[in-house]
Scaffold this active site. Sequence first.
Site, PDB file in Angstrom:
ATOM      1  N   CYS A   1       0.822  -1.162   0.116  1.00 20.66           N
ATOM      2  CA  CYS A   1       0.006  -0.005   0.051  1.00 20.66           C
ATOM      3  C   CYS A   1       0.936   1.274  -0.081  1.00 20.66           C
ATOM      4  CB  CYS A   1      -1.011   0.046   1.276  1.00 20.66           C
ATOM      5  SG  CYS A   1      -2.434   1.189   0.952  1.00 20.66           S
TER       6      CYS A   1
ATOM      7  N   HIS B   1      -3.639  -4.924   0.275  1.00 19.08           N
ATOM      8  CA  HIS B   1      -3.364  -5.506   1.804  1.00 19.08           C
ATOM      9  C   HIS B   1      -3.246  -6.918   1.704  1.00 19.08           C
ATOM     10  CE1 HIS B   1      -3.228  -1.598   3.523  1.00 19.08           C
ATOM     11  NE2 HIS B   1      -3.993  -1.250   2.666  1.00 19.08           N
TER      12      HIS B   1
ATOM     13  N   GLU C   1      -2.282  -8.988   4.067  1.00 23.57           N
ATOM     14  CA  GLU C   1      -2.653  -9.272   5.338  1.00 23.57           C
ATOM     15  C   GLU C   1      -4.035  -9.292   5.609  1.00 23.57           C
ATOM     16  OE1 GLU C   1      -2.484  -4.881   5.376  1.00 23.57           O
ATOM     17  OE2 GLU C   1      -1.332  -6.379   4.652  1.00 23.57           O
TER      18      GLU C   1
END
Length: 211
Positions: free
Chosen positions: A83, A189, A191
């Site tokens: 990001c 993202h 994660e």
Amino acid sequence: MKHVVVVDYGMGNLRSVSKAAEHVAGNHARIKVSSDPARVRDADAIIFPGQGAARACMDHLIETGLEHSVQQAAKEKPFLGICMGMQVLMDYSEENDGVHCLKVFPGEVTPFRFPPTQPLKIPHMGWNQIAQTQDHPLWHGIEDNTRFYFVHSYYVQPADHSLTAGVCDYGHPFTAAIARDNVFAIQAHPEKSADAGLQLLKNFIQWNGTP
């Protein structure tokens, strides 16, 4: 055991990134969050995550002395930008009336601008597909056009289009991932991107930095 540092520059989703990396690393790597330039220099691999404003990010990197160690890491060792960690690799961001960034790659960061006839919401937030535009070890085990989770109002426009490793469409196509030598960066993202995101992080932990 590989030593992986998640760069702490005072903002961003460090805990979720580090926990996801720890989950996929197992006994193969040690994951540490650090704002110490020396730890960044000594690490075997770097994850540069983030969310927030480009100016605040760059100000903190400069104030803490992380700027040069991160630039050097991007030249020498496996490096994953996430990001904001992707955007600041460019020369310049239009955010906050203009911000000079790390200048690892030539290019600019531009806001989404949509005409009244195309009233898409900003930020671009939620799940969207990434079309893989080059083969790369970090795409291993991830099907083309897999959906990843995005939250951003700005996107990267690399001057060298061969940098682009993945493209997403939100009103128009934009660069969603870049790759060159030992650097891979993604606007989404991982994660927060379920199994595909964990696979990308696992691929990074196992990667030696060779394209």
